[in-house]
Design an enzyme around this catalytic site. Structure first.
Site, short mmCIF file in Angstrom:
data_model
loop_
_atom_site.label_atom_id
_atom_site.label_comp_id
_atom_site.label_asym_id
_atom_site.label_seq_id
_atom_site.Cartn_x
_atom_site.Cartn_y
_atom_site.Cartn_z
N ASP A 121 -6.46 -6.49 4.53
CA ASP A 121 -5.94 -5.48 4.53
C ASP A 121 -5.83 -4.75 5.93
OD1 ASP A 121 -5.15 -2.65 4.04
OD2 ASP A 121 -6.74 -2.19 2.77
N HIS A 169 -1.25 -1.37 -4.15
CA HIS A 169 -2.51 -1.12 -3.51
C HIS A 169 -2.58 0.61 -3.37
CE1 HIS A 169 -5.92 -2.30 -1.01
NE2 HIS A 169 -5.43 -1.26 -0.10
N SER A 227 0.85 -1.13 0.32
CA SER A 227 -0.20 -0.18 -0.09
C SER A 227 0.72 1.15 -0.04
CB SER A 227 -0.88 0.07 1.12
OG SER A 227 -1.29 1.53 1.46
N MET A 244 -11.12 -6.27 6.01
CA MET A 244 -10.38 -5.30 6.64
C MET A 244 -9.86 -5.95 7.92
SD MET A 244 -9.99 -2.73 4.51
CE MET A 244 -9.08 -1.64 5.79
N HIS A 297 -8.61 0.93 -3.81
CA HIS A 297 -9.37 0.70 -2.69
C HIS A 297 -10.09 1.85 -2.27
CE1 HIS A 297 -9.58 -0.29 2.04
NE2 HIS A 297 -10.84 -0.28 1.57
N ASP A 344 -4.72 3.29 -1.94
CA ASP A 344 -5.93 3.91 -0.82
C ASP A 344 -6.46 5.04 -0.91
OD1 ASP A 344 -5.93 1.44 0.92
OD2 ASP A 344 -4.10 1.80 1.51
N MET A 372 -9.02 7.99 0.25
CA MET A 372 -9.84 8.36 1.43
C MET A 372 -10.23 9.71 0.97
SD MET A 372 -7.35 6.81 4.40
CE MET A 372 -6.55 5.21 4.20
N MET A 385 -12.33 4.16 -0.13
CA MET A 385 -12.86 4.56 1.16
C MET A 385 -13.62 5.82 0.86
SD MET A 385 -9.73 3.20 3.30
CE MET A 385 -8.67 3.16 2.00
C1 DX5 Z 1 -6.18 1.32 5.95
C2 DX5 Z 1 -5.67 1.25 4.48
C3 DX5 Z 1 -4.41 0.07 4.39
C4 DX5 Z 1 -3.49 0.80 5.05
C5 DX5 Z 1 -2.64 -0.63 5.33
O1 DX5 Z 1 -7.48 2.20 5.80
O2 DX5 Z 1 -6.86 0.59 3.77
O3 DX5 Z 1 -4.27 -0.36 3.18
O4 DX5 Z 1 -2.43 1.26 4.34
O5 DX5 Z 1 -1.66 -0.43 6.17
P1 DX5 Z 1 -0.68 -1.19 7.24
O6 DX5 Z 1 -0.25 -2.19 6.33
O7 DX5 Z 1 0.20 -0.23 7.66
O8 DX5 Z 1 -1.61 -1.74 8.33
ZN ZN Z 2 -6.44 -0.48 1.62
#
Ligand code: DX5
Ligand code: ZN
Length: 226
Positions: free
Chosen positions: A183, A35, A10, A145, A74, A37, A39, A76
């Site tokens: 994840d 990956h 990620s 998750m 991903h 992310d 947000m 969010m």
């Molecule tokens: C959290 C993300 C993850 C995050 C995981 O909302 O979806 O992808 O980057 O990070 P680590 O591997 O540090 O838990």
């Molecule tokens: Zn993620």
């Protein structure tokens, strides 16, 4: 049948001032997917990057031999559909969203698939898998998750393992080819447990980007999986 495991670093934990180089380095280190992310400071209390950044990184998402490395988006975010379409146009290869972030889950899946992109559903730690009963025939990926979404570097929530087992049962009953990704909080020392529960794809942010030698971490993860 042997499982083909995928490691999906990620970039949430990468150096944002050097994102292109970071993508190149982590692919050289053995990343299978990137990956990404997304947000929105609405569905989750944090804000990251959008389709323009995905588009800018797309040319970096390939091996030194020129083989494309999938961008695993991903989302969010809420609502889902319009930005999902923008990410498809920006070069995403897989797009996953949280069913509780969409008023019309089936429609959101179709919005992604109509763009020729693989679609996934993401389940928060306290979110049931019930929606799979009505969507399993449509999706290409289930993402469980193992932390609450919004931040990297959190601790792995153990109840995710039971949910992975249940998701694996759903996939087997469906008879379809569906990736089962996990994840949050994944490291070389717990990845084997997650695989044993039935996962085949592993997101890891801080475990990889938090260390100077990305290849050493990815190699340790593969060793644990072998
Ligand atoms: C959290 C993300 C993850 C995050 C995981 O909302 O979806 O992808 O980057 O990070 P680590 O591997 O540090 O838990
Ligand atoms: Zn993620």
């Amino acid at each position: 049948m042997t499982t083909t495991y995928r490691i999906a670093p990620s970039i949430l934990s990468a150096d944002f001032a050097r994102l292109g180089e970071e993508v190149t380095s982590v692919i050289e280190a053995g990343a299978d997917w990137i990956h990404f992310d997304v947000m929105d400071n609405h569905y989750v209390p944090n804000l990251t990057f959008g389709p323009m950044v995905c588009q800018a990184l797309k040319p970096h998402a390939k091996t030194s031999a020129g083989v494309a490395v999938p961008i695993d988006v991903h989302l969010m975010i809420s609502p889902v559909d319009a930005l999902a379409a923008s990410f498809a146009e920006a070069g995403a290869d897989l797009i996953s969203f949280h069913p509780d972030a969409s008023a019309h889950v089936h429609r959101s899946i179709q919005a992604i698939k109509n763009k020729g992109v693989k679609a996934g559903l993401v389940f928060n730690p306290a979110e049931p898998l019930d929606v799979l009963e009505w969507t399993i025939d449509e999706i290409d990926l289930i993402l469980i998750m193992s932390v609450n979404p919004g931040f990297g570097g959190q601790g792995f929530i153990d109840s995710a393992l039971r949910k992975v087992e249940r998701a694996r049962q759903w996939i087997e009953r469906s008879g379809r080819v569906i990736r089962l990704e996990v994840d949050g909080g994944i490291k070389a020392d717990n990845i084997r447990r997650v695989a044993d529960a039935g996962a085949d794809t592993f997101v890891a942010g801080s475990a990889i980007f938090g260390k100077p030698d990305y290849k050493a971490v990815i190699d340790q993860m593969r060793l644990a999986l072998s």
